[in-house]
Design a protein around this motif. Sequence first.
Motif, PDB file in Angstrom:
ATOM      1  N   PRO A   1      -3.360   3.280  -5.177  1.00  0.00           N
ATOM      2  CA  PRO A   1      -3.089   3.150  -3.734  1.00  0.00           C
ATOM      3  C   PRO A   1      -2.454   1.826  -3.350  1.00  0.00           C
ATOM      4  O   PRO A   1      -1.863   1.723  -2.273  1.00  0.00           O
TER       5      PRO A   1
ATOM      6  N   THR B   1       0.832  -1.189   0.000  1.00  0.00           N
ATOM      7  CA  THR B   1       0.000   0.000   0.000  1.00  0.00           C
ATOM      8  C   THR B   1       0.877   1.254   0.000  1.00  0.00           C
ATOM      9  O   THR B   1       2.012   1.223   0.477  1.00  0.00           O
ATOM     10  N   ARG B   2       0.343   2.323  -0.550  1.00  0.00           N
ATOM     11  CA  ARG B   2       1.079   3.590  -0.739  1.00  0.00           C
ATOM     12  C   ARG B   2       2.438   3.336  -1.402  1.00  0.00           C
ATOM     13  O   ARG B   2       3.484   3.676  -0.881  1.00  0.00           O
TER      14      ARG B   2
END
Length: 506
Positions: A50, A38-39
Motif C-alpha cells: 500500500p 500511497t497506492r
Amino acid sequence: MATDWLGSIVSINCGESLGVYQGRVSAVDQVSQTISLTRPFHNGVKCLVPEVTFRAGDITELKILEIPGPGDSRQCGDSQQMETGVPGVGCQVGPSQNGTGKVLKKPMASSAPQNIPRRTDMKNQDIVISPQQQCSKSYMERHVETLTQSKGFRRRHNSWSSSSRHPNQVTPKKSGLKNGQMKSKDDECFGDDIDEIPDTDFDFEGNLALFDKAAVFEEIETYERRSGTRSRGTPSEKPARYRHDENILESEPIVYRRIVVPHNPNKEFCTDSGLVVPSVSYELHKKLLAVAEKHGLTLERRLEMTGVCASQMALSLLGGPNRLNPKNVHQRPTVALLCGPHVKGAQGISCGRHLSNHDVHVILFLPNFVKMLESITNELNLFSKTQGQQVSSVRDLPDSPVDLVINCLDCHENAFLRDQPWYKAVVDWANQNRAPVLSIDPPMSEAELAIDAKWSLALGLPLPLGERAGRVYLCDIGIPQKVFQEVGINYHSPFGCKFVIPLHST
C-alpha cells in the motif's frame, strides 16, 4: 512547508534499475530526506504494497502530476500544466548543494507509462493560488521565479477553439447535466479513479460465450418474416451462385417433363438437370427406328452413330485423358469386345473400330458363321484395317483380367443363340474375368441378360431395364424430332451439349 505537498499525485523516476513510480504523497521527511507514496504504481502496474518510501539520493527526477486545490491543498504541478498547456512540462525536484531539494521547471519526455489522474471540475472564474499554498523561496526558488515572471502564477480559464487546442489541455465544458454536476469531456472519458482499475485481465472468451448469436439471428429472421421485410446483409441471405453453363436470366419457368409417350411408361428416369425421360416398350422403339430409316436414317448411319457414342463412353470409362496420352504408352488399355451374329454385334464392331483408332488394344470375339449379315460384313472389313485383333474361339481370349468388357452378345430376338455352346463358353469367361462390363443396347428382360453389367447404353429412348443392367446411360443416335412426333411421342432433346448422358432411376 513540506506538508503543503501532501495529497499531491507525483511521478518519481528512480533510474533504469528501479524504474518509475506514481502515487499520492502521504509523507515528506525533511530530516531523513525521504518521501512516501500511497497506492503506488510501478511502471504502470499497481504495486502489491500500500505504500513505498524513497530516499532523495535514489530520485533522478520528480514530476508533480496533480496538486490539491484550495480545498484540498491543490498546488504547483497541475496549475502549471493547465496554465501553459504544453505537454511534458512539470515540476522537477533535484537535490541542492545544502541538502534541501529545489524545484526546476523544464520540458521532460518520459517514455514510461503514466496513469491518467482524475480531474476535478473547473470553475468558470479565474482561480488564484493563495499565499499559504505557495512554496517558500528557499524550497521553490527557481520554479516560483519562473512562474511569477512568465504567467503571474495564476491559472486562467482556457477559451480557444477545438481546432487549436492541445490534447493535454482541458476541454471547455458544454451545457448539460450528468449526475447533477457539470462535467467536461475529459472527465467523462478519463474521470475514473485509479482504484477502480481492475487488476485482472478481461475474459474475452467467457464473455463472448454469453452471446447466443444463433438466437439473435433467428429472432431477426422471425421478425422479418412477420413484417414482410428483409434487411440488407443479414447472415442468412446467401447470394445466388451459378455454374458456367447456367443462364442467369430465366425467361420462363423450367418444364421438367418435356418427353411424353403415348402409353403409360413402365419406368421413368431423370437426367442430372432433373429432366424426366420415360421408358418405351420394345415394340414402340422398333417402330421408331423403322420410321427413322424410312426418312433416311439408314442402318449404316445408326451403326456409325452408335459406335461413336459407345466408344466415347468407353474411352471415358478407361480413364480419358489421364490414361490415353503420349506419356502413358506403357499403359495401353485392353478391351475385350464380345459380339454376336446380329445387328447388336455390328454396333459393337463399329465401337471396336473407333476404340482401336484411339490406340486401345481391342480383342474382338465373333463366332464363325457360314452366312453373316451384310452390316456385320461391312463393319468387319473396316475393323480389319485397324490394329485390332479378331478371334472366334474362347481359348484365344486373354486369361488375365482386361480393362473393360463390352457385351454385344444379347439381342431382343433370336433367343436360340443362348443355347449355343460358344455362347455359354463366352458367358463363363466374362463372369470369371472380373473386369467391368459395358452392355450396348441390352434387352429389357432380366432372363435374357446372361452377363451382369456395370453400365448399359440405351439408344434414343431407354427401355425399362432391370437392376442387372447396372447404371443406364442414354446416347443420341440422330433421330429427328418430327420422327418422334410421327410415332406419337412428344419429344424435346434432353441431351443439351452432350451426346451421352447418365440417367437416374426415379
